[in-house]
Design a protein around this motif. Structure first.
Motif, mmCIF file in Angstrom:
data_model
loop_
_atom_site.group_PDB
_atom_site.id
_atom_site.type_symbol
_atom_site.label_atom_id
_atom_site.label_comp_id
_atom_site.label_asym_id
_atom_site.label_seq_id
_atom_site.Cartn_x
_atom_site.Cartn_y
_atom_site.Cartn_z
ATOM 1 N N GLY A 17 -31.426 7.042 -13.328
ATOM 2 C CA GLY A 17 -30.353 8.842 -13.043
ATOM 3 C C GLY A 17 -29.420 8.238 -11.967
ATOM 4 N N ASN A 18 -30.700 7.864 -10.405
ATOM 5 C CA ASN A 18 -30.759 8.274 -9.268
ATOM 6 C C ASN A 18 -29.242 6.884 -8.869
ATOM 7 O OD1 ASN A 18 -32.144 9.942 -8.775
ATOM 8 N ND2 ASN A 18 -34.207 8.146 -8.123
ATOM 9 N N ILE A 19 -29.310 5.828 -9.504
ATOM 10 C CA ILE A 19 -28.155 4.612 -9.072
ATOM 11 C C ILE A 19 -26.737 5.677 -9.899
ATOM 12 C CG2 ILE A 19 -27.416 2.559 -9.950
ATOM 13 C CD1 ILE A 19 -30.013 1.086 -10.030
ATOM 14 N N GLY A 20 -26.573 6.259 -10.607
ATOM 15 C CA GLY A 20 -25.867 6.975 -11.088
ATOM 16 C C GLY A 20 -25.186 8.412 -9.742
ATOM 17 N N ALA A 21 -25.602 8.387 -9.607
ATOM 18 C CA ALA A 21 -25.774 9.913 -9.082
ATOM 19 C C ALA A 21 -25.422 9.052 -7.243
ATOM 20 C CB ALA A 21 -27.110 10.610 -8.582
ATOM 21 N N VAL A 22 -25.707 8.239 -6.905
ATOM 22 C CA VAL A 22 -25.755 7.633 -5.211
ATOM 23 C C VAL A 22 -24.062 7.160 -5.755
ATOM 24 C CG1 VAL A 22 -25.957 6.005 -4.344
ATOM 25 C CG2 VAL A 22 -28.007 6.896 -4.566
ATOM 26 N N ALA A 23 -24.308 6.846 -7.221
ATOM 27 C CA ALA A 23 -22.557 6.049 -6.860
ATOM 28 C C ALA A 23 -21.771 7.044 -7.103
ATOM 29 C CB ALA A 23 -22.642 5.437 -8.413
ATOM 30 N N PRO A 39 -33.364 -3.418 -9.368
ATOM 31 C CA PRO A 39 -33.449 -1.908 -9.580
ATOM 32 C C PRO A 39 -34.764 -2.676 -10.635
ATOM 33 C CG PRO A 39 -31.517 -2.658 -10.031
ATOM 34 C CD PRO A 39 -32.121 -3.978 -9.084
ATOM 35 N N ARG A 40 -35.139 -1.088 -11.295
ATOM 36 C CA ARG A 40 -36.218 -1.417 -12.008
ATOM 37 C C ARG A 40 -35.573 -1.415 -13.651
ATOM 38 N NH1 ARG A 40 -41.374 2.032 -10.059
ATOM 39 N NH2 ARG A 40 -41.999 1.430 -8.356
ATOM 40 N N GLN A 41 -34.538 -0.626 -13.138
ATOM 41 C CA GLN A 41 -33.768 -0.762 -14.990
ATOM 42 C C GLN A 41 -32.432 -0.318 -14.585
ATOM 43 O OE1 GLN A 41 -35.906 3.040 -17.596
ATOM 44 N NE2 GLN A 41 -33.720 3.151 -18.706
ATOM 45 N N PHE A 42 -31.854 -1.290 -15.120
ATOM 46 C CA PHE A 42 -29.620 -1.437 -14.559
ATOM 47 C C PHE A 42 -29.232 -2.594 -15.461
ATOM 48 C CE2 PHE A 42 -26.221 -1.954 -12.580
ATOM 49 C CZ PHE A 42 -25.755 -0.666 -12.282
ATOM 50 N N TRP A 49 -24.128 7.865 -17.275
ATOM 51 C CA TRP A 49 -24.084 9.340 -16.926
ATOM 52 C C TRP A 49 -23.978 10.202 -16.305
ATOM 53 C CZ3 TRP A 49 -28.077 13.597 -16.810
ATOM 54 C CH2 TRP A 49 -27.584 14.549 -16.741
ATOM 55 N N ARG A 50 -25.187 9.627 -15.154
ATOM 56 C CA ARG A 50 -24.792 10.353 -14.092
ATOM 57 C C ARG A 50 -24.201 10.398 -12.978
ATOM 58 N NH1 ARG A 50 -30.205 12.337 -12.162
ATOM 59 N NH2 ARG A 50 -29.249 12.856 -10.330
ATOM 60 N N ALA A 51 -23.073 9.249 -13.220
ATOM 61 C CA ALA A 51 -22.116 8.760 -11.969
ATOM 62 C C ALA A 51 -20.822 9.401 -12.123
ATOM 63 C CB ALA A 51 -22.428 7.375 -12.664
ATOM 64 N N LEU A 146 -33.190 10.587 -3.016
ATOM 65 C CA LEU A 146 -32.642 9.150 -3.053
ATOM 66 C C LEU A 146 -30.838 8.999 -2.745
ATOM 67 C CD1 LEU A 146 -32.024 6.571 -2.474
ATOM 68 C CD2 LEU A 146 -32.230 6.461 -4.916
ATOM 69 N N ALA A 147 -29.717 10.482 -3.631
ATOM 70 C CA ALA A 147 -28.553 10.603 -3.425
ATOM 71 C C ALA A 147 -28.077 11.201 -2.535
ATOM 72 C CB ALA A 147 -27.866 10.901 -5.211
ATOM 73 N N MET A 148 -29.369 12.596 -2.404
ATOM 74 C CA MET A 148 -28.883 12.997 -0.980
ATOM 75 C C MET A 148 -28.043 12.737 0.392
ATOM 76 S SD MET A 148 -31.658 16.338 -2.387
ATOM 77 C CE MET A 148 -30.966 17.002 -0.964
#
Length: 249
Positions: A17-23, A39-42, A49-51, A146-148
């Protein structure tokens, strides 16, 4: 500045989810080059969803097996660091660091590296960087999502890109000329007379009312349209004030 020459590198991100938020944060500010180091899960649905509408950034993401691989073709590498190191390293805040990155991006490949959510970058990883970046935070709570953190850095880059188009004053793009001193004096006379007519102001004991109202409107800076609106309100208010009946009527 060339945003196409700037990449965001995430190292060992634990939550998709953090990867999506960063995108999403990247696309908000116009950056599109995302590199993911183990990445551990990608790929993952949570990242998509978060992107939100930034799924195209995820689709173009480059997967690397090491940080060295992710930045191999970069001439200027910035590593985010949350704590002091035993050996001092060149260190800047996001605003000043963005200026350095902007200058370099015009002719070089630039990488901004973000570490793991729980412990950031290792010393070995930071030694791959030309410059360290630290985001100032309150001592009461220094932890940044992270996204912040990515958003802050990308925002500073965006501000540099938009610098020449942003208004330098709050009224720079005003649609109507501001009122002249002469017109303001007419307004103050009209206002004072209206306040007398409705018996809000006693001319015999004004108690600095008009001086305070002058200060109020002077602080606001009325434009011509606003002034005309206020004078129209005063005129309509005066219509409801009883007038003395002349003799013989």
């Amino acid at each position: 500045m060339n945003l196409d020459n700037i990449r965001i590198v995430l190292v060992n991100t634990s939550h998709p989810g953090n990867i999506g938020a960063v995108a999403r944060a990247m696309k908000n500010m116009g950056l599109k080059n995302l590199y993911l180091v183990e990445p551990r899960q990608f790929p993952d649905e949570q990242a998509q969803w978060r992107a939100a509408a930034a799924s195209d950034v995820l689709d173009r993401a480059v997967l690397s097996s090491s940080l060295a691989e992710a930045v191999a073709d970069c001439q200027f590498v910035v590593g985010t660091s949350a704590r002091g190191r035993r050996i001092p390293w060149p260190l800047l805040d996001p605003r000043h660091c963005a200026q350095r990155m902007a200058e370099a991006s015009s002719r070089e490949q630039v990488a901004v590296v973000f570490g793991r959510e729980d412990r950031g970058l290792t010393n070995d990883e930071l030694q791959l960087c030309n410059l360290h970046l630290n985001i100032p935070t309150s001592a009461d709570y220094s932890s940044l999502n992270l996204a912040m953190a990515v958003q802050i850095v990308c925002y500073e880059l965006r501000m540099l890109l938009e610098a020449d188009t942003l208004p330098q004053r709050e009224d720079e793009q005003w649609d109507t000329p501001f009122s002249s001193s002469e017109n303001m004096e007419r307004f103050y006379q009209h206002l004072e007379q209206t306040l007398v007519d409705i018996e809000f102001l006693d001319p015999a004991a004004p108690r600095q009312l008009m001086s305070r109202l002058r200060r109020l409107y002077g602080r606001v800076r009325l434009d011509e349209m606003e002034l005309n609106i206020l004078r129209g309100i005063l005129t309509e208010t005066q219509k409801f004030v009883p007038r003395p009946v002349a003799e013989g009527e």
